[in-house]
Design a protein around this motif. Structure first.
Motif, short mmCIF file in Angstrom:
data_model
loop_
_atom_site.label_atom_id
_atom_site.label_comp_id
_atom_site.label_asym_id
_atom_site.label_seq_id
_atom_site.Cartn_x
_atom_site.Cartn_y
_atom_site.Cartn_z
N LYS A 1 0.78 -0.79 7.02
CA LYS A 1 -0.24 -1.83 6.90
C LYS A 1 -1.63 -1.21 6.81
CE LYS A 1 0.98 -5.26 9.31
NZ LYS A 1 1.28 -6.17 10.45
N GLY A 2 -2.42 -1.67 5.86
CA GLY A 2 -3.76 -1.15 5.66
C GLY A 2 -3.82 0.05 4.73
N ARG A 3 -2.67 0.65 4.43
CA ARG A 3 -2.64 1.81 3.53
C ARG A 3 -1.90 1.51 2.23
NH1 ARG A 3 0.17 6.19 4.92
NH2 ARG A 3 1.68 5.06 6.22
N PHE A 4 -0.88 0.67 2.30
CA PHE A 4 -0.07 0.33 1.12
C PHE A 4 -0.39 -1.09 0.68
CE2 PHE A 4 3.83 3.31 1.92
CZ PHE A 4 2.96 4.38 2.08
N THR A 5 -0.30 -1.32 -0.63
CA THR A 5 -0.49 -2.66 -1.18
C THR A 5 0.63 -2.96 -2.16
OG1 THR A 5 -2.90 -2.47 -0.99
CG2 THR A 5 -2.04 -4.20 -2.41
N ILE A 6 1.32 -4.06 -1.91
CA ILE A 6 2.39 -4.48 -2.81
C ILE A 6 1.84 -5.55 -3.74
CG2 ILE A 6 3.26 -6.25 -1.22
CD1 ILE A 6 6.10 -5.55 -2.19
N SER A 7 2.27 -5.52 -4.98
CA SER A 7 1.84 -6.53 -5.95
C SER A 7 2.93 -6.72 -6.99
CB SER A 7 0.52 -6.12 -6.61
OG SER A 7 0.67 -4.90 -7.33
N ARG A 8 2.76 -7.70 -7.84
CA ARG A 8 3.73 -7.93 -8.90
C ARG A 8 3.04 -8.59 -10.09
NH1 ARG A 8 8.16 -11.71 -6.38
NH2 ARG A 8 8.99 -11.66 -8.52
N ASP A 9 3.62 -8.37 -11.24
CA ASP A 9 3.15 -9.00 -12.47
C ASP A 9 4.37 -9.69 -13.08
OD1 ASP A 9 2.35 -9.67 -15.05
OD2 ASP A 9 1.10 -7.91 -15.27
N ASN A 10 4.49 -10.98 -12.84
CA ASN A 10 5.68 -11.70 -13.30
C ASN A 10 5.79 -11.72 -14.83
OD1 ASN A 10 6.63 -12.26 -10.72
ND2 ASN A 10 5.48 -14.17 -10.57
N ARG B 1 17.20 -10.10 -16.55
CA ARG B 1 16.74 -11.47 -16.42
C ARG B 1 15.40 -11.46 -15.71
NH1 ARG B 1 20.34 -14.92 -12.35
NH2 ARG B 1 18.52 -16.27 -12.55
N THR B 2 14.69 -12.54 -15.77
CA THR B 2 13.39 -12.60 -15.11
C THR B 2 13.56 -12.56 -13.59
OG1 THR B 2 11.36 -13.87 -14.84
CG2 THR B 2 13.39 -15.12 -15.17
N VAL B 3 12.64 -11.88 -12.94
CA VAL B 3 12.70 -11.80 -11.48
C VAL B 3 11.61 -12.64 -10.85
CG1 VAL B 3 13.81 -9.54 -11.44
CG2 VAL B 3 11.29 -9.69 -11.46
N SER B 4 10.97 -13.50 -11.64
CA SER B 4 9.85 -14.28 -11.12
C SER B 4 10.28 -15.22 -9.99
CB SER B 4 9.20 -15.09 -12.26
OG SER B 4 10.15 -15.97 -12.84
N ASN C 1 7.45 -8.67 -15.59
CA ASN C 1 8.70 -8.46 -14.84
C ASN C 1 8.68 -7.15 -14.07
OD1 ASN C 1 10.77 -10.34 -14.54
ND2 ASN C 1 12.21 -9.16 -15.78
N THR C 2 7.54 -6.86 -13.47
CA THR C 2 7.32 -5.56 -12.83
C THR C 2 6.66 -5.73 -11.46
OG1 THR C 2 7.10 -4.47 -14.97
CG2 THR C 2 6.23 -3.30 -13.07
N GLY C 3 7.08 -4.91 -10.53
CA GLY C 3 6.46 -4.87 -9.22
C GLY C 3 5.81 -3.52 -8.99
N TYR C 4 4.87 -3.47 -8.04
CA TYR C 4 4.13 -2.24 -7.80
C TYR C 4 3.97 -2.02 -6.29
CZ TYR C 4 2.76 -3.26 -12.60
OH TYR C 4 2.77 -3.56 -13.94
N LEU C 5 3.80 -0.75 -5.94
CA LEU C 5 3.47 -0.38 -4.57
C LEU C 5 2.38 0.69 -4.66
CD1 LEU C 5 4.17 -0.88 -1.57
CD2 LEU C 5 5.61 1.17 -1.71
#
Length: 120
Positions: free
Chosen positions: A64-73, A27-30, A76-80
């Motif tokens: 903090k300052g080294r990792f970046t979290i993001s997502r593309d709804n 299912r969508t995780v948005s 349906n995918t998240g990134y680190l």
């Protein structure tokens, strides 16, 4: 139900970078917040970062300052994105979906994890 599958882990030298992905299906995780946790051998699972459904982010001080979290709804995918990796970042990394928070109890759905190993 939501199924989460992480990918992108591997072996990298200290100072290097990796990008983890978390693909959701079922299912969508948005509408969920998405988090990343990690667990090193002999240690408890610890919070790394979280991103809200609208894009608000929060990080553990250690990344903090080294990792970046993001997502593309739409996907349906998240990134680190992990930069300037340190030996102490070595762990199994898990993505999760659920409520906003920094504890494992806030999250209802978990992936199987992907190993990240940083060598000196």
């Amino acid at each position: 139900q939501v199924q989460l599958v992480e990918s992108g882990g591997g072996l990298v030298q200290a100072g290097g970078s990796l990008r983890l992905s978390c693909a959701a299906s079922g299912r969508t995780v948005s509408g969920y917040h998405m988090g990343w946790f990690r667990q090193a051998p002999g240690k408890e699972r610890e919070f790394v970062a979280v991103i809200s459904w609208s894009g608000r982010t929060y990080y553990a001080d250690s990344v903090k300052g080294r990792f970046t979290i993001s997502r593309d709804n739409a996907k349906n995918t998240g990134y680190l994105q992990m930069n300037s990796l340190k030996v102490e970042d070595t762990a199994v990394y898990y993505c999760a979906c659920g409520r906003w928070g920094t504890t494992v109890d806030e999250y209802s759905y978990w992936g199987q994890g992907t190993q990240v190993t940083v060598s000196s």
